[in-house]
Motif scaffolding. Structure first.
Motif, short mmCIF file in Angstrom:
data_model
loop_
_atom_site.label_atom_id
_atom_site.label_comp_id
_atom_site.label_asym_id
_atom_site.label_seq_id
_atom_site.Cartn_x
_atom_site.Cartn_y
_atom_site.Cartn_z
N LEU A 1 -48.39 36.55 0.33
CA LEU A 1 -47.88 35.77 0.88
C LEU A 1 -47.40 34.88 2.00
N TYR A 2 -47.04 34.14 2.24
CA TYR A 2 -47.06 33.18 3.50
C TYR A 2 -47.10 31.64 3.25
N ARG A 3 -45.98 31.00 4.25
CA ARG A 3 -46.42 29.54 4.55
C ARG A 3 -46.70 28.95 5.73
N TRP A 4 -46.85 28.19 5.97
CA TRP A 4 -46.73 28.15 7.42
C TRP A 4 -46.15 26.99 7.61
N ILE A 5 -45.15 27.18 9.00
CA ILE A 5 -44.57 26.33 9.73
C ILE A 5 -44.98 24.79 9.97
N LYS A 6 -46.33 24.56 9.79
CA LYS A 6 -46.85 23.45 10.46
C LYS A 6 -47.24 22.70 9.41
N ASP A 7 -46.92 23.23 8.28
CA ASP A 7 -47.30 22.06 6.60
C ASP A 7 -45.88 21.80 6.44
N THR A 8 -45.85 20.87 6.80
CA THR A 8 -44.33 19.73 6.19
C THR A 8 -44.29 19.06 5.33
N ALA A 9 -44.93 18.89 4.18
CA ALA A 9 -45.33 18.21 2.73
C ALA A 9 -45.58 18.62 1.92
N PRO A 10 -45.75 18.99 0.92
CA PRO A 10 -46.61 19.29 -0.24
C PRO A 10 -48.51 19.23 0.06
N GLY A 11 -48.21 19.94 -0.68
CA GLY A 11 -50.10 20.03 -0.76
C GLY A 11 -51.24 19.92 0.85
N GLN A 12 -50.44 20.16 1.46
CA GLN A 12 -51.09 20.40 3.48
C GLN A 12 -51.45 21.89 3.02
N SER A 13 -52.16 21.75 3.73
CA SER A 13 -52.83 23.40 4.38
C SER A 13 -53.37 23.63 5.61
N SER A 14 -52.98 22.86 6.95
CA SER A 14 -52.88 22.63 7.97
C SER A 14 -53.01 24.48 8.80
N GLY A 15 -52.57 25.24 8.15
CA GLY A 15 -52.81 26.50 8.42
C GLY A 15 -54.17 27.19 8.28
N ASP A 16 -54.88 26.46 7.64
CA ASP A 16 -56.20 27.78 6.66
C ASP A 16 -57.30 26.69 7.75
N GLY A 17 -57.42 28.59 7.96
CA GLY A 17 -58.29 28.40 9.13
C GLY A 17 -58.02 29.27 10.69
N VAL A 18 -56.29 29.06 10.74
CA VAL A 18 -55.62 29.53 12.18
C VAL A 18 -56.36 30.56 12.59
N LYS A 19 -57.10 30.50 14.10
CA LYS A 19 -57.42 31.79 14.70
C LYS A 19 -57.96 32.60 13.85
#
Length: 139
Positions: free
Chosen positions: A113-131
């Motif tokens: 399991l990993y986190r995404w550095i561009k998620d800056t607040a709880p509940g964000q999921s901007s890493g979903d689908g990257v590349k």
């Protein structure tokens, strides 16, 4: 869009106002949580940040190091968490893997399991689908 967090572990009292907390049988002691969004449940860390899996990882083995780990920080287990053990959380699919750097990383169904550095607040999921190789962990 309504978001509800159900914690798998007790959070500091200061966080209680922001989350609907209910223990999940079998995984109460883990520092992970379940967030429900639009009828789907996702895995988040204890602060509510989305957790991701990486298609290039092998079962039980992380391949994300160096620059990759800077952008996708591994969800590492603390010494206290390791000492406390998984308990019944292992029955729910949670585990720890040993990284090549000697640290222990949380896993779900064998996937690190990993986190995404561009998620800056709880509940964000901007890493979903990257590349097309990074995916938010759905429960």
């Amino acid at each position: 869009m309504k978001k509800t967090l159900i914690a798998l572990t007790l959070l500091p009292l200061g966080s209680l106002w922001a989350m609907d907390m209910q223990p999940v049988p079998g995984a109460e002691q883990l520092p992970l949580a379940r967030m429900t969004e639009n009828g789907k449940a996702y895995l988040v860390d204890k602060e509510g940040f989305s957790l991701y899996r990486f298609d290039k990882d092998a079962q039980g083995k992380s391949t994300c190091y160096a620059e990759c780990a800077e952008k996708w920080p591994p969800a590492l287990a603390s010494a206290q968490q390791i000492e406390a053990g998984l308990g019944k959380g292992a029955d729910a699919g949670f585990g720890l893997i040993l990284r090549d750097d000697g640290q222990s990383q949380w896993s779900y169904l064998g996937q690190p399991l990993y986190r995404w550095i561009k998620d800056t607040a709880p509940g964000q999921s901007s890493g979903d689908g990257v590349k097309n190789v990074w995916h938010r962990v759905q429960l």
